[in-house]
Design an enzyme around this catalytic site. Structure first.
Site, PDB file in Angstrom:
ATOM      1  CG  HIS A  75      -0.699  -8.648   0.958  1.00  0.00           C
ATOM      2  ND1 HIS A  75      -0.351  -7.337   0.795  1.00  0.00           N
ATOM      3  CD2 HIS A  75      -2.040  -8.668   0.805  1.00  0.00           C
ATOM      4  CE1 HIS A  75      -1.411  -6.600   0.560  1.00  0.00           C
ATOM      5  NE2 HIS A  75      -2.458  -7.392   0.550  1.00  0.00           N
ATOM      6  CE1 TYR A  99      -2.946  -3.108   0.583  1.00  0.00           C
ATOM      7  CE2 TYR A  99      -3.432  -2.327   2.796  1.00  0.00           C
ATOM      8  CZ  TYR A  99      -3.624  -3.237   1.788  1.00  0.00           C
ATOM      9  OH  TYR A  99      -4.477  -4.289   1.995  1.00  0.00           O
TER      10      TYR A  99
END
Length: 276
Positions: free
Chosen positions: A110, A52
């Protein structure tokens, strides 16, 4: 409603408490201000990721908040292109440096795209980082049952958390049931379906409970035992999404929402739970 659902936190398998409502910052280009607003609204659980590119902003917001480090629960994640033992070890240190923290509350793999060998190397690196005090709890994201079982088959302890796409249209029941049976807390991303709350069931229940559709969806998630991670950059939404503790959906209304599951067709995100 059980005491578990009334509680504002949930105990992880590592013994640490995690707030039952988190604040996500995926594709939030005002992360620092949004996280400060979230702290003001009462959130104490922030979900970020290396991918991100917002870890430094989360750390900055924390330092501006005036809160103590023990007051907040911070999650970050390592994406598959950085999987492998050495890369993971270096990435953990990089996340700590960017956020300027001495430890990270929860570190997730992730996604499972790197393949079994690299997934397990990454997991072992996380375990070693926890032993070194850099991480408190370890988890995974977008893991299907077969990914979770490969950890067990390798003789490693189960993750504390599995974060998956989870909302009424995409309920991923087999994964959820496996996690519940094995003491793995389920976090829900996209819990408000990226704001798509126009379905008649949602609008009807919003009117019935004098709430908005997002609050109905988040309340459903909480009552299912999940840890929802709504995201927003709009201050009013950040606050309203946290106003969930003073109402309860009835069993019949929960069942109405449960009936909306579309299986894989209900997926709105990448949801790579089936990759090998």
């Amino acid at each position: 409603m059980s005491d578990e659902h009334l509680s504002s936190s949930i105990r992880l398998s590592t013994g640490y408490d995690m707030p039952r409502l988190g604040f996500g910052v995926y594709q939030n280009y005002t992360t620092k201000d949004s996280v400060l607003e979230a702290f003001s609204a009462g959130y104490r659980h922030i979900d970020t990721a290396q991918a991100y590119k917002s870890e430094a902003h989360v750390g900055e917001a924390f330092r501006l908040s005036g809160l103590e480090r023990g007051d907040v629960f911070i999650t970050t994640k390592i994406i598959s292109k950085f999987h492998g033992y050495a890369k993971t070890a270096a990435a953990i240190d990089e996340s700590l440096q960017k956020m300027q923290f001495e430890y990270i509350d929860l570190f997730l793999i992730h996604d499972p795209h790197a393949g079994k060998d690299l997934r397990l190397e990454t997991y072992r690196a996380l375990l070693d980082a926890r032993a070194a005090g850099k991480i408190r709890s370890i988890g995974v994201s977008n893991y299907g049952v077969h990914h979770l079982e490969e950890i067990v088959e390798a003789g490693l302890e189960k993750p504390s958390v599995n974060q998956i796409e989870l909302h009424p249209f995409c309920q991923q029941t087999p994964i959820v049931e496996y996690c519940k049976a094995h003491g793995i807390v389920v976090q829900a991303y996209c819990p408000i379906i990226r704001g798509d709350t126009a379905h008649p069931v949602f609008t009807d229940l919003a009117q019935k409970y004098d709430r908005d559709g997002a609050q109905v969806l988040l309340r459903w998630s909480l009552q299912k035992g999940f840890v929802p991670l709504p995201k927003s950059a709009t201050p009013s939404r950040i606050h309203s999404n946290a106003c969930l503790w003073d109402f309860e959906l009835s069993e019949d209304d929960m069942a109405r929402i449960d009936a909306l599951d579309k299986g894989k067709e209900g997926c709105i995100s990448w949801n790579p739970v089936d990759v090998s």
